[in-house]
Each structure stands twice: as C-alpha cells, then as structure tokens.
Design an enzyme around this catalytic site. Sequence first.
Site, PDB file in Angstrom:
ATOM      1  N   GLU A 161       6.882  -5.885  -7.396  1.00  0.00           N
ATOM      2  CA  GLU A 161       5.455  -5.915  -7.016  1.00  0.00           C
ATOM      3  C   GLU A 161       5.121  -4.530  -6.493  1.00  0.00           C
ATOM      4  OE1 GLU A 161       3.367  -8.192  -7.439  1.00  0.00           O
ATOM      5  OE2 GLU A 161       4.414 -10.098  -7.526  1.00  0.00           O
ATOM      6  N   CYS A 186      -2.299  -3.167  -1.525  1.00  0.00           N
ATOM      7  CA  CYS A 186      -1.954  -2.886  -2.924  1.00  0.00           C
ATOM      8  C   CYS A 186      -3.164  -3.176  -3.811  1.00  0.00           C
ATOM      9  CB  CYS A 186      -0.754  -3.713  -3.347  1.00  0.00           C
ATOM     10  SG  CYS A 186      -0.930  -5.440  -2.948  1.00  0.00           S
TER      11      CYS A 186
HETATM   12  P1  NAD Z   1       7.819   2.026  -0.132  1.00  0.00           P
HETATM   13  O1  NAD Z   1       8.101   1.969  -1.584  1.00  0.00           O
HETATM   14  O2  NAD Z   1       7.905   3.330   0.551  1.00  0.00           O
HETATM   15  O3  NAD Z   1       8.812   1.042   0.658  1.00  0.00           O
HETATM   16  C1  NAD Z   1       8.877  -0.336   0.386  1.00  0.00           C
HETATM   17  C2  NAD Z   1      10.241  -0.871   0.737  1.00  0.00           C
HETATM   18  O4  NAD Z   1      11.204  -0.363  -0.184  1.00  0.00           O
HETATM   19  C3  NAD Z   1      10.743  -0.473   2.124  1.00  0.00           C
HETATM   20  O5  NAD Z   1      11.375  -1.582   2.711  1.00  0.00           O
HETATM   21  C4  NAD Z   1      11.727   0.651   1.825  1.00  0.00           C
HETATM   22  O6  NAD Z   1      12.730   0.795   2.787  1.00  0.00           O
HETATM   23  C5  NAD Z   1      12.309   0.197   0.501  1.00  0.00           C
HETATM   24  N1  NAD Z   1      12.839   1.260  -0.364  1.00  0.00           N
HETATM   25  C6  NAD Z   1      12.349   2.503  -0.530  1.00  0.00           C
HETATM   26  N2  NAD Z   1      13.058   3.161  -1.470  1.00  0.00           N
HETATM   27  C7  NAD Z   1      14.014   2.324  -1.908  1.00  0.00           C
HETATM   28  C8  NAD Z   1      15.058   2.424  -2.875  1.00  0.00           C
HETATM   29  N3  NAD Z   1      15.256   3.540  -3.578  1.00  0.00           N
HETATM   30  N4  NAD Z   1      15.860   1.342  -3.080  1.00  0.00           N
HETATM   31  C9  NAD Z   1      15.658   0.207  -2.382  1.00  0.00           C
HETATM   32  N5  NAD Z   1      14.694   0.058  -1.437  1.00  0.00           N
HETATM   33  C10 NAD Z   1      13.880   1.109  -1.206  1.00  0.00           C
HETATM   34  O7  NAD Z   1       6.365   1.367   0.059  1.00  0.00           O
HETATM   35  P2  NAD Z   1       5.492   1.266   1.374  1.00  0.00           P
HETATM   36  O8  NAD Z   1       4.934   2.607   1.690  1.00  0.00           O
HETATM   37  O9  NAD Z   1       6.188   0.496   2.429  1.00  0.00           O
HETATM   38  O10 NAD Z   1       4.299   0.308   0.856  1.00  0.00           O
HETATM   39  C11 NAD Z   1       3.194   0.752   0.135  1.00  0.00           C
HETATM   40  C12 NAD Z   1       3.361   0.487  -1.346  1.00  0.00           C
HETATM   41  O11 NAD Z   1       3.640  -0.875  -1.595  1.00  0.00           O
HETATM   42  C13 NAD Z   1       2.096   0.779  -2.129  1.00  0.00           C
HETATM   43  O12 NAD Z   1       2.440   1.427  -3.320  1.00  0.00           O
HETATM   44  C14 NAD Z   1       1.534  -0.607  -2.416  1.00  0.00           C
HETATM   45  O13 NAD Z   1       0.666  -0.668  -3.518  1.00  0.00           O
HETATM   46  C15 NAD Z   1       2.785  -1.373  -2.620  1.00  0.00           C
HETATM   47  N6  NAD Z   1       2.575  -2.814  -2.447  1.00  0.00           N
HETATM   48  C16 NAD Z   1       2.520  -3.593  -3.572  1.00  0.00           C
HETATM   49  C17 NAD Z   1       2.274  -4.961  -3.456  1.00  0.00           C
HETATM   50  C18 NAD Z   1       2.196  -5.832  -4.667  1.00  0.00           C
HETATM   51  O14 NAD Z   1       2.283  -7.037  -4.501  1.00  0.00           O
HETATM   52  N7  NAD Z   1       2.027  -5.305  -5.862  1.00  0.00           N
HETATM   53  C19 NAD Z   1       2.116  -5.539  -2.186  1.00  0.00           C
HETATM   54  C20 NAD Z   1       2.194  -4.716  -1.060  1.00  0.00           C
HETATM   55  C21 NAD Z   1       2.430  -3.352  -1.222  1.00  0.00           C
END
Ligand code: NAD
Length: 507
Positions: free
Chosen positions: A260, A294
């Site tokens: 997601e 998002c």
């Molecule tokens: P992010 O990608 O920086 O982090 C999200 C999570 O992923 C965190 O828990 C982080 O520690 C983990 N993570 C980061 N890199 C990783 C890797 N290489 N391997 C495994 N885990 C890893 O995102 P964020 O800044 O916390 O959130 C914002 C983003 O999330 C935006 O792009 C938003 O659109 C998206 N989002 C999408 C949805 C959806 O349902 N489509 C819902 C909420 C947020």
Amino acid sequence: MEFLQKLHIDNDNNGVSTGLEWPAANGEKLFSYSPVDGKLIAAASGADKSNYDAVIAKAKEAFAKWRLWPAPKRGEIVRQIGEALRNKKEELGKLVSYEMGKSLQEGYGEVQEMIDICDFAVGLSRQLHGLTMHSERPAHRMYEQYHPLGVVGIISAFNFPVAVWSWNSMLAWICGNVTVWKPSEKTPLCGIACQKIVAEIFAKNNVPEGVSNLVIGGRDVGEWMSNDVNVPLVSATGSTRMGKAVGAAVGARLGKSILELGGNNAIIISKDADLDMSLVGAVFGAVGTAGQRCTSTRRLIIHKDVYNTFTDKLKNAYKQLRIGNPLDEHNHVGPLIDKDAVTMYLSAIDKCKAEGGNFIVEGGEMTGDGFESGCYVKPCIAEVKNEYSIVQHETFAPILYVMKYDGIDDAIAMQNGVPQGLSSAIMTLNLREAEAFLSHAGSDCGIANVNIGTSGAEIGGAFGGEKETGGGRESGSDAWKAYMRRQTNTINYSTQLPLAQGIKFEF
Ligand code: NAD
C-alpha cells in the site's frame, strides 16, 4: 499528560512485546517528539536482531495453537477488542493527534476506523468461505477452502499510526494468523498503546502469548521481516521507495506481499460540477492531515470554463484556513510530522517554481508563537503542467497543483498521467462524464469516486491502488483472501479411480 497515563505509556518504554510479556529490547532507542509542540513525549527501546528472532519464534509457537481456534471464537476476541477501543477512543485519539500531528477530530476518526474494522472482522469470522465446483469425474466432490498463512508481518507508515495496523491485524487474526507489527519509527508510542490494549483482552481470554507481537525499530526491522522465510506474508504501507525494496525482498523468496504505497490523487472539476460541493472536497482533500494522507488531493484538473471562478473560490477558502495546534479543534491545519518533512515541502516549492509553476497561494514556514516545533507550514496552490517532474512526484505536504482542461478525455488522460494510481475523483452532475470516468477507459486508480473527494475511504470497500501504489488491497470486501492460502480439495467417493481429463492408466 493524563491520556498517556491512561494508555500506560511511561517515559521510557520497552518496544518489544509478545502480549503481556515485554522482553528486554536491546536495539537503538527511539525518541518520540511531538510535532505539535516539539516536546519529547517519551522514549522507546527498539529491537535488535536477537529480539526480533525471539519474537518470531514465539509467534510461530502461538500460530500452532491459534489456528485451531474456531474462526467465530477468534471473532469474539476481536469483538472485545472493538469494545476496548470504544472505551479508549478519547485517550488513543489524543495520542494519535499528539504524536503524529493530525487534528483531534481526525485522531478520533482514526480510532473509529479501528472500531469499524473490528465490527467488520467479527462478521467476517463466520464467512470465510470458499466455492464448491462440479467435478468432471463421477462420484467426486470438489471444493476449495481457505487456511491461515502463519506469521503476518505488518510494516506501517507514520500517517495512519494505528488504523492501518488494525485493518491488517483484525483480518489476519480472524483468519487464524498471528501478527508481528513494526510501526513507523516516527510513531512508536501509538504502537505500544495498541499492543497494551490488545494484550489485556488476549490474556483475559487465554489467547496464547505471541498472537499479537510488536517490534519497535527502524528500517532494519522491516528488512529482517522482508527477508524472513518465517513470515509468509508481509503487508507494507508506506512510500513507493520502501515498497519497491520490500516487494523485491519478499518476491526473491517467493513470499506474499500486500503493498500500500504512495498516491498522487486528482479531482477533475467539470464545468457541470456543483462548485460549492467541489470546494469542500478539494480543500479538505488538500489540507486535511496537512496533506499527509496517502489519499490527499494533490492535483485539481479544472475545466477551462470554470477555472477562474473555481480558483478564486479556492484562494478565498485558503485565506480562511486556521493553522495551529491540532488539539485545538478550531484549527484546520496542524503540523507536518517533522522538520525533514518541512525541508521536503520547501524543496518541492522551489522545484515547482524552477519548472515554471505559478503560486496563486504562496507557501512557506510558519514562525512565531505556537509554531516553536518548526513543523508548521502554509498550505499553498500552484498553477502547473501535469508533465512537470515535481507534479509527477508525491510530496507529502499541503501543496495543491491546479491545471486546466478542455475535453473530458483530456482530463482523464491527465488524471491517469502519473506513475501512481491510488485515489481519484470527478465532480460532475453530468451522467455521461461520470460514467466515462468510471468506465474501462476511465480512471486507472484503485479508488474512483463521483462527487466525493479523493480522501477518506470507508472500511467496507477494498482499499488500495494500482501502478506505483503497489496493487495491494486491505480492509473490506474480499481483501481477507490475501491473508489466507487457498486449497482445492477433491474427494472420491466412488469405487473407481478415474483420472482427470479421461486419461487411461492401466496395468
Ligand atoms: P516510509 O516508506 O518512509 O516508511 C514506512 C514504513 O516502512 C516505516 O515503518 C519504515 O520504517 C519502513 N521502511 C522504510 N524503508 C524500508 C525498507 N527498505 N524495508 C522495510 N521497511 C522499510 O513512509 P512514511 O513516510 O512513514 O509514510 C508516508 C508514505 O506512506 C506516503 O508515501 C504515503 O502515501 C504512504 N501511505 C500509503 C498508504 C496506502 O494505503 N496506500 C497508507 C498510508 C501511507
């Protein structure tokens, strides 16, 4: 703060839990600062690899027992979690608002979403059904059934620090799985609070320790999970960059993933739109959660005949926005999550200007009394072309791009002309346009709305998006199937052993 005490959040918390047990966490300490006032709320110790491995071992042990519980009994536990969340709605909503920075109303709304998915999952626990088919062989019966997968890894983003976990967990649990959750390192306290609420209910009902697990930490914990063959399904919510890394790691071991990821959501404002209604949808979509959903509205594609009228309405509405402490219910726009997010917002504005963007509502940082955390910014609006590289990119901040169109086909092409495919909407009272938008040649997004904005989905529908949004579906409809493995069963009750396709094998 009283709400922290009620949620049993201490100044220094252990960030590893298998239920009521909170084994020592030996990894890096995470400090949670509120973007609201910049104050340190509390610290949480993260997991090291040995902590992670111990949690996975416990989770696997618990799975062997939990999968044998009848699904409606598992549903009954989830019903009680829903009740506990109703009782804790105020405290948990406040924590969400204070740790993440969204408005108090949205904090409560997020907890309400958790309650709703509990209700949904309770009903679903009696409906995990497969199909039956007619066998081509005489006196044979054929059907399919769904079994739990095992350990479900949940990686969540900061912007929905509790709801996304609950969408995944409630479905995973009624399906008979156990979960290991790695919340965002930016909102560890929300993770600890949820785990404590659930652990109490589980213990009261003698649910085995290890069905709900929490592992606080940074990206490394997510990477351990993605590479771990003990975790058959990883459900990851976050940026497209993260999803590409998780998808590749899980795919390399042929595991399953639900991704997601980021959106770049647009509303088409037709010349036949109800402009006042469109204004509410557009402004809430663009500035709600300070543009950190998002599904936030990032682009408005406006018909040339109503372009000036509508952009004037927008400018007027933006003048009335109150920016400030999100716990004060009079304010419309709270802070961004941290100072890095402010830097990204400012850099996106610079890039947009460099590409030719014309700001009709200027942005910038908020300073002075009440803005000491350094995380508050002004929602802004820029006239752009869809092709600008900055417009093609998701900036997680309240920057709204506006552009003009002439015919509906062009508008749909612009709406689809970005790498992401999460949410989309058209505002129109013209049936032909609405249906064109929803047709096979219409929106390419996972969510397509008519006369509703892009943000704010109900839990009853499957939630997710296409293209760089990752293709995963969570929450309602038949999203539960992704948390189970499908098995086809054929039973022969004849006295012969006929082979399929009429093949003869005689000896
Ligand atoms: P992010 O990608 O920086 O982090 C999200 C999570 O992923 C965190 O828990 C982080 O520690 C983990 N993570 C980061 N890199 C990783 C890797 N290489 N391997 C495994 N885990 C890893 O995102 P964020 O800044 O916390 O959130 C914002 C983003 O999330 C935006 O792009 C938003 O659109 C998206 N989002 C999408 C949805 C959806 O349902 N489509 C819902 C909420 C947020």
